[in-house]
Design a protein around this motif. Structure first.
Motif, PDB file in Angstrom:
ATOM      1  N   TYR A  43       0.968  -1.208   0.065  1.00 36.72           N
ATOM      2  CA  TYR A  43      -0.113  -0.004   0.004  1.00 36.72           C
ATOM      3  C   TYR A  43       1.088   1.219   0.016  1.00 36.72           C
ATOM      4  N   VAL A  44       0.547   2.135  -0.848  1.00 39.16           N
ATOM      5  CA  VAL A  44       1.188   3.356  -1.003  1.00 39.16           C
ATOM      6  C   VAL A  44       0.433   4.380  -0.297  1.00 39.16           C
ATOM      7  N   LYS A  45       0.924   5.063   1.001  1.00 37.92           N
ATOM      8  CA  LYS A  45       0.010   6.135   1.438  1.00 37.92           C
ATOM      9  C   LYS A  45       0.351   7.353   0.753  1.00 37.92           C
ATOM     10  N   PRO A  46      -0.862   8.162   0.517  1.00 40.33           N
ATOM     11  CA  PRO A  46      -0.657   9.395  -0.476  1.00 40.33           C
ATOM     12  C   PRO A  46       0.044  10.426   0.761  1.00 40.33           C
ATOM     13  N   LYS A  47       0.907  11.189   0.271  1.00 40.31           N
ATOM     14  CA  LYS A  47       1.792  12.069   1.249  1.00 40.31           C
ATOM     15  C   LYS A  47       1.461  13.324   1.003  1.00 40.31           C
ATOM     16  N   LYS A  48       0.665  13.956   2.124  1.00 39.30           N
ATOM     17  CA  LYS A  48       0.456  15.477   1.787  1.00 39.30           C
ATOM     18  C   LYS A  48       1.626  16.460   1.375  1.00 39.30           C
ATOM     19  N   GLU A  49       2.734  16.336   1.892  1.00 34.97           N
ATOM     20  CA  GLU A  49       3.834  17.064   1.507  1.00 34.97           C
ATOM     21  C   GLU A  49       4.139  16.988   0.168  1.00 34.97           C
ATOM     22  N   LEU A  50       3.971  15.960  -0.562  1.00 28.73           N
ATOM     23  CA  LEU A  50       4.051  15.832  -2.049  1.00 28.73           C
ATOM     24  C   LEU A  50       2.885  16.218  -2.796  1.00 28.73           C
ATOM     25  N   GLY A  51       1.840  16.632  -2.234  1.00 31.22           N
ATOM     26  CA  GLY A  51       0.474  17.016  -2.793  1.00 31.22           C
ATOM     27  C   GLY A  51      -0.330  15.816  -3.487  1.00 31.22           C
ATOM     28  N   GLN A  52      -0.078  14.534  -2.910  1.00 30.62           N
ATOM     29  CA  GLN A  52      -0.597  13.312  -3.646  1.00 30.62           C
ATOM     30  C   GLN A  52      -2.081  13.347  -3.283  1.00 30.62           C
ATOM     31  N   VAL A  82       6.664   9.196 -24.277  1.00 34.93           N
ATOM     32  CA  VAL A  82       5.593  10.208 -23.312  1.00 34.93           C
ATOM     33  C   VAL A  82       6.255   9.931 -22.018  1.00 34.93           C
ATOM     34  N   LEU A  83       6.295  11.046 -21.475  1.00 33.96           N
ATOM     35  CA  LEU A  83       6.524  10.971 -19.730  1.00 33.96           C
ATOM     36  C   LEU A  83       5.547  11.541 -19.139  1.00 33.96           C
ATOM     37  N   GLU A  84       5.121  10.906 -18.130  1.00 30.47           N
ATOM     38  CA  GLU A  84       4.326  10.791 -17.198  1.00 30.47           C
ATOM     39  C   GLU A  84       5.045  11.261 -15.636  1.00 30.47           C
ATOM     40  N   ILE A  85       4.442  12.580 -15.396  1.00 32.61           N
ATOM     41  CA  ILE A  85       4.851  13.050 -13.917  1.00 32.61           C
ATOM     42  C   ILE A  85       3.966  12.592 -12.954  1.00 32.61           C
ATOM     43  N   GLY A  86       4.848  12.061 -11.837  1.00 32.27           N
ATOM     44  CA  GLY A  86       3.954  11.701 -10.625  1.00 32.27           C
ATOM     45  C   GLY A  86       2.959  10.666 -10.777  1.00 32.27           C
ATOM     46  N   PRO A  87       3.299   9.382 -11.406  1.00 31.48           N
ATOM     47  CA  PRO A  87       2.523   8.408 -11.505  1.00 31.48           C
ATOM     48  C   PRO A  87       1.747   7.709 -10.204  1.00 31.48           C
ATOM     49  N   GLY A  88       2.492   7.777  -9.290  1.00 29.01           N
ATOM     50  CA  GLY A  88       2.002   7.370  -8.026  1.00 29.01           C
ATOM     51  C   GLY A  88       1.758   5.774  -8.244  1.00 29.01           C
ATOM     52  N   TYR A  91       7.452   6.656 -20.075  1.00 26.25           N
ATOM     53  CA  TYR A  91       8.382   6.675 -19.227  1.00 26.25           C
ATOM     54  C   TYR A  91       7.724   7.334 -18.096  1.00 26.25           C
ATOM     55  N   VAL A  92       8.166   7.240 -17.023  1.00 25.86           N
ATOM     56  CA  VAL A  92       7.774   7.832 -15.570  1.00 25.86           C
ATOM     57  C   VAL A  92       8.615   8.762 -14.844  1.00 25.86           C
ATOM     58  N   ILE A  93       8.382   9.593 -14.335  1.00 23.88           N
ATOM     59  CA  ILE A  93       9.127  10.227 -13.342  1.00 23.88           C
ATOM     60  C   ILE A  93       8.717  10.341 -12.011  1.00 23.88           C
ATOM     61  N   GLU A  94       9.043   9.947 -10.813  1.00 24.40           N
ATOM     62  CA  GLU A  94       8.251  10.069  -9.530  1.00 24.40           C
ATOM     63  C   GLU A  94       9.409  10.483  -8.532  1.00 24.40           C
ATOM     64  N   ILE A  95       8.968  11.064  -7.567  1.00 28.42           N
ATOM     65  CA  ILE A  95      10.023  11.508  -6.428  1.00 28.42           C
ATOM     66  C   ILE A  95       9.950  10.807  -5.101  1.00 28.42           C
ATOM     67  N   ASP A  96       8.549  10.088  -5.097  1.00 22.74           N
ATOM     68  CA  ASP A  96       8.135   9.339  -4.050  1.00 22.74           C
ATOM     69  C   ASP A  96       8.863   8.014  -3.985  1.00 22.74           C
ATOM     70  N   PRO A 113       5.678  -4.119 -13.950  1.00 25.17           N
ATOM     71  CA  PRO A 113       6.648  -4.859 -14.835  1.00 25.17           C
ATOM     72  C   PRO A 113       7.278  -4.176 -16.164  1.00 25.17           C
ATOM     73  N   ALA A 114       6.146  -3.554 -16.822  1.00 29.66           N
ATOM     74  CA  ALA A 114       6.383  -3.019 -18.255  1.00 29.66           C
ATOM     75  C   ALA A 114       6.967  -1.651 -18.204  1.00 29.66           C
ATOM     76  N   LEU A 115       7.284  -1.180 -16.902  1.00 30.71           N
ATOM     77  CA  LEU A 115       8.001  -0.009 -16.739  1.00 30.71           C
ATOM     78  C   LEU A 115       9.470  -0.382 -16.422  1.00 30.71           C
ATOM     79  N   GLU A 116       9.840  -1.634 -16.541  1.00 23.73           N
ATOM     80  CA  GLU A 116      11.278  -1.686 -16.056  1.00 23.73           C
ATOM     81  C   GLU A 116      12.263  -0.993 -16.990  1.00 23.73           C
ATOM     82  N   GLY A 117      13.283  -0.202 -16.342  1.00 25.67           N
ATOM     83  CA  GLY A 117      14.020   0.685 -17.140  1.00 25.67           C
ATOM     84  C   GLY A 117      13.613   1.951 -17.712  1.00 25.67           C
ATOM     85  N   ARG A 118      12.280   2.284 -17.075  1.00 28.24           N
ATOM     86  CA  ARG A 118      11.785   3.496 -17.569  1.00 28.24           C
ATOM     87  C   ARG A 118      11.105   4.371 -16.699  1.00 28.24           C
ATOM     88  N   ILE A 119      11.711   3.920 -15.317  1.00 23.78           N
ATOM     89  CA  ILE A 119      11.251   4.892 -14.245  1.00 23.78           C
ATOM     90  C   ILE A 119      12.434   5.820 -13.715  1.00 23.78           C
TER      91      ILE A 119
END
Length: 271
Positions: free
Chosen positions: A2-11, A41-47, A64-69, A81-87
């Protein structure tokens, strides 16, 4: 996991699959002024990948995706698994532009940007896209509704402002649809709005871009005043002072009029 939405990241994680699919389907493959269609395509913040799954289903694009969390990154590695090497485990606002979207240095190829953007950094995302406008021919994003309306608004509208003008100089923008807070976890306190941006054919504004930005920002800094008063700190040229545009307020000018005014403001420096 489970990924908890983080308020500090505006999720605020989108739960509604039909809306996620609708957002993904807004990407058209639109080419920029150079006529080169994008494939990446680059998705920002895929969660947790609710939107990502629909992007991956489109064989036209390489997603591709970019994620700070870090928690979300581990979730995506395990369950998508389809995102392997694309995160990209990075901050979109601070990563070098040439590393987008594939982590390869000195990259210059075009790519689209999409995402359910964190509200607290959504305008910063747009400003970074603006800096990369020659590489980003298309953007689809979910924002706080007021921000989405502001970006898409035209002259004469109370929502029209700095971001509207600067983006509309380079992109054709459409407000697509409104999203109810109930489809998110946790529900935000505001409605959301989805907009699309497609790069227009402009490659040169015909004026100095930095000066243009300066004129737009100063013009809207005191939006109730006429431009004659709002632009005083920039020491307008005689040509600018003689223009009837100076008797209008910033919200009354379209992109072309701001360009014309910028040219007039620059005349003395060039003379």
């Amino acid at each position: 996991m489970y990924v908890k939405p983080k308020k500090e990241l505006g999720q605020h994680f989108l739960k509604d699959l039909s809306i996620a699919q609708r957002i993904a389907e807004l990407l058209t493959g639109h080419a920029g002024p150079d006529g080169v269609p994008y494939t990446k395509v680059l998705e920002i913040g895929p969660g947790t990948g609710v939107l990502t799954q629909f992007l991956l289903q489109n064989s036209q694009f390489d997603t591709y995706v970019i994620e700070i969390d870090r928690e979300s990154v581990e979730y995506l590695k395990q369950y998508v698994p389809a995102l392997e090497g694309r995160i990209l485990a990075s901050d979109f606002l601070n990563i070098r532009p040439d590393l987008l979207p594939t982590k390869q240095p000195d990259n210059t190829e075009p790519f689209a940007v999409i995402g359910n953007f964190p509200y607290n950094i959504s305008t910063q995302i747009l400003f970074k896209v603006l800096d990369m406008r020659d590489r980003v021919p298309e953007v689809v994003g979910m924002f706080q509704r007021e921000v989405a309306q502001r970006v898409a608004s035209g002259p004469g509208n109370k929502d029209y402002g700095i971001l509207s003008v600067l983006l509309q100089a380079w992109y054709d923008i459409k407000y697509e649809f409104t999203v109810d807070p109930s489809v998110f976890n946790p529900p935000p306190k505001v409605f959301s709005g989805v907009i699309s941006l497609k790069r227009n054919g402009v490659t040169d504004l015909g004026c100095d871009v930095k000066k243009f930005t300066q004129v737009v920002k100063h013009g809207f800094s005191q939006r109730r005043k006429t431009l004659r008063n709002a632009l005083k700190p920039l020491s307008p040229s005689e040509a600018a002072l003689a223009s009837p545009l100076m008797d209008k307020r910033a919200e009354q000018l379209g992109v072309a009029e701001f360009v014309a005014l910028t040219i007039l403001m620059s005349e003395r420096a060039e003379g």
